[in-house]
Design a protein around this motif. Structure first.
Motif: not given
Length: 225
Positions: A36-46, A65-68, A70-72
């Protein structure tokens, strides 16, 4: 970039290594809080996501992830030792795009990762495959046969996509059952033959481009019907 959330260090490091040597950037995380900490910095492709995790299980991570917003739509492939039909259905119903039970082969994993990344491409980048009068666009889930759109079941579509992306190449029954249905080889199973038959019927005149290679399996004839 691909993120791997897996608490088993040996599996995590092997997956990161294999992805890196297959042309992908990858980062591994042992616990959800790191992820989660890394996800706040950058989104991955998968995301490759284990189910059995400390802090919170992978299904809960997937639901978040599905509820947000940015990552839906972020592609997620589940990696887990749970291989029962119930667990597979639970993961897929919770929003997973694919599901690979442990132990898994690295080549199969890379193939599934590549397939998910292709499907996630923007439509402007979507690849089309054409053989004779048959055109298939995996990203748009669209099949055209002699100018007419064809509606296929999920498994029929997966089967056609696998064949048409390698025209002339023979796929054995074992390969197709494993890659499409996740079966180990069963010489008595008629599942594949039934799907090929209905697929040919739905494609009409274009159906003849699917060739039976006796004693081996099936292929798409180069150049079409």
């Amino acid at each position: 970039m691909i993120y791997i959330l897996e608490d088993d260090s040996s599996i995590r490091e092997l997956v990161v290594y294999t992805l890196a040597h297959s042309g992908h950037e990858a980062m591994g995380f042992e616990v959800p809080s790191q992820f989660w900490a890394q996800l706040e910095k950058a989104l991955p492709d998968l995301v490759l996501l284990d189910v059995m995790l400390p802090e919170e299980d992978g299904i809960e991570v997937l639901k978040k992830l599905r509820a947000a917003p940015a990552t839906h739509r972020l592609p997620v492939l589940m990696l887990t030792a749970k291989g029962s039909e119930y667990d597979r259905v639970l993961g897929l119903d919770s929003g997973a795009d694919d599901y690979v039970p442990k132990p898994f082969g690295m080549m199969e994993l890379i193939a599934r990762v590549n397939a998910l990344l292709r499907r996630a491409k923007p439509e402007s980048e979507a690849e089309e495959y054409q053989v004779g009068g048959l055109t298939v666009c995996p990203a748009r889930h669209r099949v055209m046969a002699d100018g007419h759109e064809v509606t296929l079941t999920h498994k029929e579509f997966e089967l056609l996509c696998l064949l048409i992306q390698a025209p002339g190449i023979v796929f054995t029954r074992e390969q197709l059952l494993r890659d499409i249905w996740g079966y180990t080889f069963d010489a008595e199973s008629r599942t594949l033959d039934v799907h090929v038959r209905t697929l040919r019927q739905k494609l009409g005149g274009c159906g003849s481009c699917i060739e039976t290679v006796r004693g081996s399996g099936y292929r798409i004839r180069e150049g079409g019907p």
